[in-house]
Write a protein that holds these residues in place. Structure first.
Motif, PDB file in Angstrom:
ATOM      1  N   ASN A  26       0.861  -1.178   0.000  1.00  0.00           N
ATOM      2  CA  ASN A  26       0.000   0.000   0.000  1.00  0.00           C
ATOM      3  C   ASN A  26       0.899   1.230   0.000  1.00  0.00           C
ATOM      4  O   ASN A  26       1.562   1.510   0.997  1.00  0.00           O
ATOM      5  N   CYS A  33       5.498   0.250  -2.882  1.00  0.00           N
ATOM      6  CA  CYS A  33       4.413  -0.240  -3.713  1.00  0.00           C
ATOM      7  C   CYS A  33       4.288   0.676  -4.922  1.00  0.00           C
ATOM      8  O   CYS A  33       3.955   1.852  -4.798  1.00  0.00           O
ATOM      9  N   LEU A  65      -1.989  -0.131  -4.755  1.00  0.00           N
ATOM     10  CA  LEU A  65      -2.453  -1.071  -3.743  1.00  0.00           C
ATOM     11  C   LEU A  65      -2.463  -2.478  -4.339  1.00  0.00           C
ATOM     12  O   LEU A  65      -2.941  -2.672  -5.455  1.00  0.00           O
ATOM     13  N   GLU A  67      -3.477  -6.476  -2.837  1.00  0.00           N
ATOM     14  CA  GLU A  67      -3.998  -7.169  -1.669  1.00  0.00           C
ATOM     15  C   GLU A  67      -4.717  -8.446  -2.056  1.00  0.00           C
ATOM     16  O   GLU A  67      -4.956  -8.710  -3.235  1.00  0.00           O
TER      17      GLU A  67
END
Length: 113
Positions: A26, A33, A65, A67
């Protein structure tokens, strides 16, 4: 007793096979990132897939981001949405191990992604 041991062993194999990893990072929280920096490999709880996202904001800069997806997807795809204020968000959801390392692995066909 042998039956119980077999069931416990089988349950352990199922739990191991449900293990699924994605890259997580993030840029807003100060982690490495970016398009080039994928972040850390993380084991995902549900094994539902991975996500990569970039927000391009002319006023505040880019935000990246990566995830684990929180729930099952029915259609893993890439989307780009541009708001009236000029903010563009590009997101891809993908279903294979570590598929969110880069845009191409996540399924994007866009030249920027």
């Amino acid at each position: 007793m042998k039956g119980l041991i077999f069931v416990v062993f089988l349950y352990g194999l199922i739990k191991i096979s449900n293990s699924f990893s994605c890259y997580t990072c993030n840029s807003e929280t100060g982690g490495s990132c970016s398009k080039e920096e994928s972040g850390d490999v993380t084991e995902c709880a549900g094994g539902f897939g991975c996500m990569i996202s970039q927000e391009r904001n002319p006023k505040s800069g880019d935000f990246f981001l990566r995830e684990c997806l929180a729930g099952p997807e029915t259609d893993y795809k890439c989307e780009t949405v541009t708001a009236e204020d000029g903010v563009t968000v590009q997101t891809c959801g993908c279903s294979t191990e570590l598929c969110n390392q880069n845009w191409a692995d996540a399924g994007s066909t866009e030249p920027n992604g």
